[in-house]
Design an enzyme around this catalytic site. Structure first.
Site, PDB file in Angstrom:
ATOM      1  N   ASP A 200      -7.970  19.193 -14.533  1.00 51.31           N
ATOM      2  CA  ASP A 200      -8.271  17.832 -14.965  1.00 51.31           C
ATOM      3  C   ASP A 200      -7.856  17.741 -16.433  1.00 51.31           C
ATOM      4  OD1 ASP A 200      -9.430  15.494 -15.971  1.00 51.31           O
ATOM      5  OD2 ASP A 200     -11.176  15.632 -14.651  1.00 51.31           O
TER       6      ASP A 200
ATOM      7  N   TYR B 177     -16.601  17.367 -15.443  1.00 52.84           N
ATOM      8  CA  TYR B 177     -17.040  15.973 -15.481  1.00 52.84           C
ATOM      9  C   TYR B 177     -18.120  15.765 -14.408  1.00 52.84           C
ATOM     10  CZ  TYR B 177     -16.706  10.894 -14.940  1.00 52.84           C
ATOM     11  OH  TYR B 177     -16.983   9.562 -14.848  1.00 52.84           O
TER      12      TYR B 177
ATOM     13  N   ARG C 136       0.834  -1.212   0.000  1.00 49.30           N
ATOM     14  CA  ARG C 136       0.000   0.000   0.000  1.00 49.30           C
ATOM     15  C   ARG C 136       0.864   1.257   0.000  1.00 49.30           C
ATOM     16  NH1 ARG C 136      -1.642   1.651   4.496  1.00 49.30           N
ATOM     17  NH2 ARG C 136      -2.364  -0.347   5.308  1.00 49.30           N
TER      18      ARG C 136
ATOM     19  N   LYS D  82      -8.757   6.747 -19.478  1.00 50.17           N
ATOM     20  CA  LYS D  82      -9.085   7.288 -20.792  1.00 50.17           C
ATOM     21  C   LYS D  82      -7.851   7.260 -21.700  1.00 50.17           C
ATOM     22  CE  LYS D  82     -12.885   7.860 -18.474  1.00 50.17           C
ATOM     23  NZ  LYS D  82     -13.211   9.094 -17.777  1.00 50.17           N
TER      24      LYS D  82
HETATM   25  C1  LIG Z   1     -13.723   9.560 -16.511  1.00 50.99           C
HETATM   26  C2  LIG Z   1     -13.355  10.899 -15.997  1.00 50.99           C
HETATM   27  C3  LIG Z   1     -13.084  11.119 -14.632  1.00 50.99           C
HETATM   28  C4  LIG Z   1     -13.270  10.039 -13.594  1.00 50.99           C
HETATM   29  O1  LIG Z   1     -12.366   9.011 -13.727  1.00 50.99           O
HETATM   30  P1  LIG Z   1     -12.662   7.474 -13.339  1.00 50.99           P
HETATM   31  O2  LIG Z   1     -11.412   6.787 -13.747  1.00 50.99           O
HETATM   32  O3  LIG Z   1     -13.885   7.041 -14.094  1.00 50.99           O
HETATM   33  O4  LIG Z   1     -12.903   7.457 -11.859  1.00 50.99           O
HETATM   34  C5  LIG Z   1     -12.678  12.382 -14.246  1.00 50.99           C
HETATM   35  N1  LIG Z   1     -12.563  13.395 -15.129  1.00 50.99           N
HETATM   36  C6  LIG Z   1     -12.819  13.230 -16.445  1.00 50.99           C
HETATM   37  C7  LIG Z   1     -12.673  14.385 -17.374  1.00 50.99           C
HETATM   38  C8  LIG Z   1     -13.224  11.985 -16.928  1.00 50.99           C
HETATM   39  O5  LIG Z   1     -13.496  11.832 -18.217  1.00 50.99           O
END
Ligand SMILES: *Cc1c(COP(=O)(O)O)cnc(C)c1O
Length: 390
Positions: free
Chosen positions: A184, A111, A58, A209
Site C-alpha cells: 500500500d 490502515y 463499466r 490522498k
Molecule cells: C485512506 C486509505 C485507504 C483507503 O482508501 P479509501 O480511498 O478511503 O477507500 C487505504 N490505505 C491507506 C494507507 C489509506 O490512507
C-alpha cells in the site's frame, strides 16, 4: 484494447510522466487536456465495430483509461486499474488473489480500513490473517510459514506511527513461500517510493490522498505487472464493477500533474515541523522518518527519495492534552484523511483508528497525527506552537 495512446513512457523522468503519460491532446479539436468522457456507452460502427475498443463504460472509459495508463507509468508497472475507492481496489485484489482457507500476513499497523476489510468482510468468507511487526523480519518469516499463506500486505510508512519496513527484504521473504507481495503506497506515493522496483508484485493506492492531492475526490488504484493476477483483477473490476467514474478519474489525473512538486513541498514542510516539535517541551516523541533518531532513518533514506508529509507526535501530558492539541489548531483543520494541499490534524484513536480499538492495531491515546500541507511553513509552525500552549 483499453489503454490510451501513449508516446511518453520510454525515457522520460517522473515529473514529465506525471504531466504527459496517457495524456495525449484530443485529436479532433486539439484540446490540450483530454475531455471528460461523461458517457455510459459508445456507438458501434456495425455490431462489434468498436471505435478505440470502447463499448460500455463499466468495461472501459477513455478518461479512466488515461488515468490507468498514467498510474502504470508512474509506478513502473504494466497494468493500472482505477477503482471507486482505495478499499474497492483492495477488495478486488483480495478476491482475485485469495480463495477460502487462504492466509494473509499483514503489518500490525496497516490502515484500519484494510484490517477491517480483511478481518470482518473477508474473514466471513474463510480468509485467515496474522498481523505482525513488519520491521521484525524473523516474526514475518514465522507468520509466513503458516499453511495456506498466499499474500503479504505491506504498508510503509505506516499509519500513524510512521514505521518504515524494508520492502526488498520483505518481498524476498514473501516470494520464498510463494505469496503475492502487496505494498500500500498511499503514504509515500510514487513520487517518493516505487515498490515494484523493489520486488513487490502489486501496488495499492487510495488515490484520495496524495495522488488526487486536493481533497476533492475518493478513488483507489492497483498497479501490477502483466500476468495472470493482472488478468484476474481486470476481470474483477469489470465483473464486480467498482470502477472509478469519469469525473473522479479526470480530477485524479489533474491532481497528479503536480504530484512531484507537491511532495517536494510536503516533505520540506514536514521536516521543518518535525524538527520544531522534537525540541518542544510538550512533545514526548516525534514519529517522522526524516529525523536522524527515527529507528529506520537510514532505510527510509535508501528506500524513499524524500521523507513525505506525514508525521505523528506523542503528547507528553497524555490523552486529554492530545485531544486539546488536535482541537486547538487554526491552519491545520481537524479532519480524517491526508495528502491534500491543506494541512490536517487528527486524533487517530477516536478518528481514523476508531475501528481498530481493542485489536492488535490499537493506537496509544496520546498520539496526534499531522498531514502537513503545502502552506507557508512559518504559518504552520506558528499554528502548532500556539495550539500546544492552549
Ligand atoms: C485512506 C486509505 C485507504 C483507503 O482508501 P479509501 O480511498 O478511503 O477507500 C487505504 N490505505 C491507506 C494507507 C489509506 O490512507
Amino acid at each position: 484494447m483499453t489503454d490510451a495512446q501513449d508516446t511518453h513512457t520510454a525515457n522520460d523522468g517522473f515529473a514529465t510522466l506525471a504531466i504527459h503519460a496517457g495524456q495525449e491532446f484530443d485529436p479532433t479539436t486539439g484540446a490540450i487536456i483530454p475531455p471528460i468522457y461523461q458517457s455510459s456507452t459508445f456507438v458501434q460502427d456495425g455490431i462489434g465495430g468498436l471505435r478505440g475498443g470502447y463499448e460500455y463504460g463499466r468495461s472501459a472509459n477513455p478518461t479512466r483509461s488515461s488515468l490507468e495508463t498514467l498510474l502504470a507509468a508512474l509506478e513502473g508497472g504494466d497494468t493500472g486499474l482505477a477503482f471507486a475507492s482505495g478499499l474497492a481496489a483492495e477488495d478486488a485484489l483480495l478476491r482475485s488473489a485469495l480463495r477460502p482457507g487462504d492466509h494473509v500476513v499483514m503489518g500490525n499497523d496497516v490502515y484500519g480500513g484494510t484490517h477491517r476489510l480483511i478481518n470482518r468482510i473477508h474473514g466471513e468468507w474463510g480468509i485467515k490473517h496474522t498481523a505482525v511487526d513488519l520491521t521484525d523480519l524473523d516474526a514475518v518469516r514465522d507468520a509466513l510459514a503458516a499453511d495456506g499463506t498466499k499474500l503479504l500486505w505491506i504498508e510503509t510508512p505506516s499509519n500513524p506511527l510512521m514505521k518504515i519496513s524494508d520492502i526488498a527484504a520483505l518481498a524476498e521473504l514473501g516470494h520464498a513461500v510463494g505469496a503475492v507481495v502487496v505494498v500500500d503506497n498511499t503514504f509515500a506515493s510514487p513520487a517518493l517510493q516505487r515498490p515494484l522496483s523493489l520486488g513487490a508484485d502489486v501496488v495499492v493506492h487510495s488515490t484520495t490522498k496524495y495522488l488526487g492531492g486536493h481533497s476533492d475526490v475518493i478513488g483507489g488504484a492497483l498497479v501490477l505487472r502483466d500476468g495472470e493476477l493482472a488478468q484476474k483483477v481486470r476481470f474483477q473490476q469489470f465483473a464486480a464493477g467498482a470502477i472509478a467514474a469519469p469525473m473522479e478519474a479526470w480530477l485524479t489525473v489533474r491532481g497528479i500533474k503536480t504530484l512531484d512538486v507537491r511532495l517536494q513541498r510536503h516533505s520540506e514542510n514536514a521536516q521543518a515541523i518535525a524538527e520544531y516539535l522534537a525540541e518542544h517541551p510538550a512533545i514526548e516523541r516525534v514519529y517522522y522518518p526524516g529525523l536522524p533518531d527515527h529507528p529506520a532513518h537510514e532505510l527510509a533514506g535508501r528506500q524513499m527519495s524524500r521523507f513525505g508529509g506525514m508525521l505523528s507526535v506523542a503528547v507528553r501530558a497524555g490523552a486529554d492534552a492530545a485531544h486539546r492539541f488536535a482541537e486547538s489548531t487554526r491552519v491545520f483543520q481537524l479532519a480524517e484523511s491526508l495528502g491534500g494541499v491543506e494541512s490536517l490534524i487528527g486524533y487517530p484513536s477516536d478518528m481514523t483508528h476508531a475501528s481498530v480499538r481493542g485489536t492488535e492495531l490499537e493506537v496509544p491515546a496520546n498520539i496526534v497525527r499531522l498531514s502537513v500541507g503545502i502552506e507557508d511553513v512559518h504559518d504552520l509552525i506558528a499554528d502548532v506552537g500556539q495550539a500546544l500552549e492552549g
